[in-house]
Motif scaffolding. Structure first.
Motif, PDB file in Angstrom:
ATOM      1  N   ARG A 174     -54.969  59.534  61.951  1.00 56.89           N
ATOM      2  CA  ARG A 174     -55.060  58.081  61.830  1.00 56.89           C
ATOM      3  C   ARG A 174     -53.678  57.458  62.031  1.00 56.89           C
ATOM      4  O   ARG A 174     -52.682  58.029  61.608  1.00 56.89           O
ATOM      5  N   TYR A 175     -53.641  56.307  62.679  1.00 55.41           N
ATOM      6  CA  TYR A 175     -52.395  55.574  62.958  1.00 55.41           C
ATOM      7  C   TYR A 175     -51.410  56.392  63.803  1.00 55.41           C
ATOM      8  O   TYR A 175     -50.200  56.231  63.691  1.00 55.41           O
ATOM      9  N   ASP A 192     -61.860  58.186  53.624  1.00 48.61           N
ATOM     10  CA  ASP A 192     -61.857  56.794  53.173  1.00 48.61           C
ATOM     11  C   ASP A 192     -60.861  56.546  52.042  1.00 48.61           C
ATOM     12  O   ASP A 192     -60.623  55.391  51.670  1.00 48.61           O
ATOM     13  N   ASP A 204     -56.418  50.998  54.334  1.00 50.64           N
ATOM     14  CA  ASP A 204     -56.096  50.404  55.625  1.00 50.64           C
ATOM     15  C   ASP A 204     -54.637  49.968  55.598  1.00 50.64           C
ATOM     16  O   ASP A 204     -54.276  49.019  54.915  1.00 50.64           O
ATOM     17  N   SER A 239     -54.148  48.075  60.582  1.00 53.16           N
ATOM     18  CA  SER A 239     -55.197  47.615  61.490  1.00 53.16           C
ATOM     19  C   SER A 239     -54.592  47.037  62.778  1.00 53.16           C
ATOM     20  O   SER A 239     -55.252  47.008  63.821  1.00 53.16           O
ATOM     21  N   THR A 283     -52.606  48.396  64.616  1.00 53.13           N
ATOM     22  CA  THR A 283     -52.341  49.469  65.581  1.00 53.13           C
ATOM     23  C   THR A 283     -53.373  49.520  66.702  1.00 53.13           C
ATOM     24  O   THR A 283     -53.124  50.140  67.733  1.00 53.13           O
ATOM     25  N   THR A 284     -54.521  48.888  66.513  1.00 53.65           N
ATOM     26  CA  THR A 284     -55.545  48.871  67.557  1.00 53.65           C
ATOM     27  C   THR A 284     -55.632  47.505  68.244  1.00 53.65           C
ATOM     28  O   THR A 284     -56.555  47.273  69.024  1.00 53.65           O
ATOM     29  N   ASP A 285     -54.670  46.646  67.978  1.00 59.16           N
ATOM     30  CA  ASP A 285     -54.667  45.288  68.518  1.00 59.16           C
ATOM     31  C   ASP A 285     -53.785  45.233  69.758  1.00 59.16           C
ATOM     32  O   ASP A 285     -52.589  45.516  69.698  1.00 59.16           O
ATOM     33  N   TYR A 290     -47.149  49.023  53.550  1.00 55.82           N
ATOM     34  CA  TYR A 290     -47.380  48.141  54.690  1.00 55.82           C
ATOM     35  C   TYR A 290     -46.519  46.896  54.504  1.00 55.82           C
ATOM     36  O   TYR A 290     -46.489  46.300  53.420  1.00 55.82           O
ATOM     37  N   THR A 337     -45.352  49.838  59.108  1.00 55.02           N
ATOM     38  CA  THR A 337     -45.822  50.788  58.104  1.00 55.02           C
ATOM     39  C   THR A 337     -44.700  51.762  57.778  1.00 55.02           C
ATOM     40  O   THR A 337     -43.877  52.091  58.638  1.00 55.02           O
TER      41      THR A 337
END
Length: 353
Positions: free
Chosen positions: A102-103, A119, A123, A126, A128-130, A224, A245
């Motif tokens: 992840r990330y 889980d 988070d 988020s 990172t996918t933008d 974060y 991060t």
């Protein structure tokens, strides 16, 4: 030293792990990381059960890692699958650790593998996918306890003394709050002169700006940060944003693995700017933060943080609360593990009668 074990810790950037063994120590346990022929991530204890040689000094053969000493091979679950010298001993096994991606990082679970729920990692990126953001990231070994690095990140007022490229405000507004095991440390720097690190992205003729820096800590040691810059008095809509991060993984009591990522929403297609951002950020952590933390660790001379009775400033409230929360979580985890072990021992004793 006690650690929170039932948690996800950053282990390596994904590009660091390939078909060659990567040795790292987490929570005082040597670990070897590699990928099998299908690209699946593997993490094993870095010690052969035969004569305790470091498996990381061996090589990957197919989907197994081969011990450099006598050639035993272990698969991704830690089971010995080959013995050059004869039959495979039933006891030939090394511990394996759950991993996830992840990330852009491989994350390792050092505690009870039955509790390793993906889980449980909050988070923390988020953005990172933008596609509206560009990224720079890095890794730094820090000579200091991981909680000293958390302290450093939750109290950003050190920035005007160590990191002048990021701004030198005349005044700071600070507030902190906590919810469950999450701690927030929010800073406002109003009317400050445009910092050198901001100038490549500042398109206004104004010579001053309003800046905010909101830091969020999640147990045990992942943070974060959102930094925003805008015209003085304007709303935050349309501001220059630098989300980041900071993932901290203890190697041992005096050393830390520091994984960082910094994004921006301006000049996102400019590779030269991305390299400049990397250089500025890496310099701040490597040549300004890290040496200071290392000196603090040295001056502590092996003493416990609380035993030295540090004085507290108003801006230490967030770091202080994070330390309290983490201690409580570690104590609860240790107590639970002790109770579980006692129950197993009593059950075994009853079965033996």
């Amino acid at each position: 030293m006690n650690y929170m074990r039932n948690a996800w810790y950053a282990a390596a950037w994904l590009e660091e792990i390939d078909d060659k063994p990567l040795a790292r120590t987490f929570l005082e346990e040597p670990v070897v990381l590699f990928r099998d022929t299908s690209g699946v991530l593997v993490a094993l204890a870095d010690r052969c059960p035969h004569r305790f040689a470091p498996l990381s000094q061996g090589k990957i053969v197919g989907d197994a890692i081969q011990c450099p000493y006598h050639g035993l091979r272990f698969d991704g679950q830690g089971s010995c699958v080959y013995n050059y010298h004869g039959p495979v001993p039933k006891a030939a096994k090394v511990p394996s650790y759950p991993l996830m991606e992840r990330y852009g990082l491989a994350w390792i679970w050092m505690g009870n593998p039955e509790l390793a729920d993906e889980d449980k990692l909050p988070d923390l990126g988020s953005f990172t996918t933008d596609s509206d953001y560009a990224f720079a990231h890095g890794y730094l070994p820090v000579t200091g306890n991981y909680q000293l690095v958390v302290d450093n990140l939750l109290d950003l007022t050190h920035g005007q003394f160590l990191h002048t490229a990021f701004g030198s405000p005349d005044s700071t507004k600070f507030e902190t709050k906590w919810e469950g095991t999450t701690v927030h440390a929010n800073y406002r720097f109003d009317g400050e002169v445009i910092a050198p690190a901001v100038q490549p992205f500042w398109e206004s003729e104004s010579e001053t700006c309003d800046r905010w820096a909101d830091m969020r800590w999640e147990a045990p040691s992942n943070l974060y940060l959102e930094v925003g810059v805008k015209e003085c008095g304007d709303s935050r809509e349309g501001a220059i944003l630098f989300p980041a991060t900071h993932f901290l993984t203890p190697e041992n009591g005096t050393n830390t693995h520091y994984f960082w990522m910094l994004a921006r929403n301006r000049r996102v297609d400019d590779d030269a700017i991305t390299q400049l951002v990397w250089q500025i950020t890496d310099n701040a952590f490597r040549n300004e933060d890290e040496p200071m933390i290392a000196m603090v660790q040295e001056r502590m001379a092996g003493e416990d943080f609380d035993d030295l009775k540090p004085i507290f400033l108003t801006t230490d409230r967030a770091a202080g609360r994070a330390r309290q929360i983490l201690k409580k979580l570690i104590d609860e985890e240790s107590s639970g593990a002790a109770s579980e072990q006692k129950a197993k021992s009593e059950k075994a004793l009853a079965s033996a009668k």
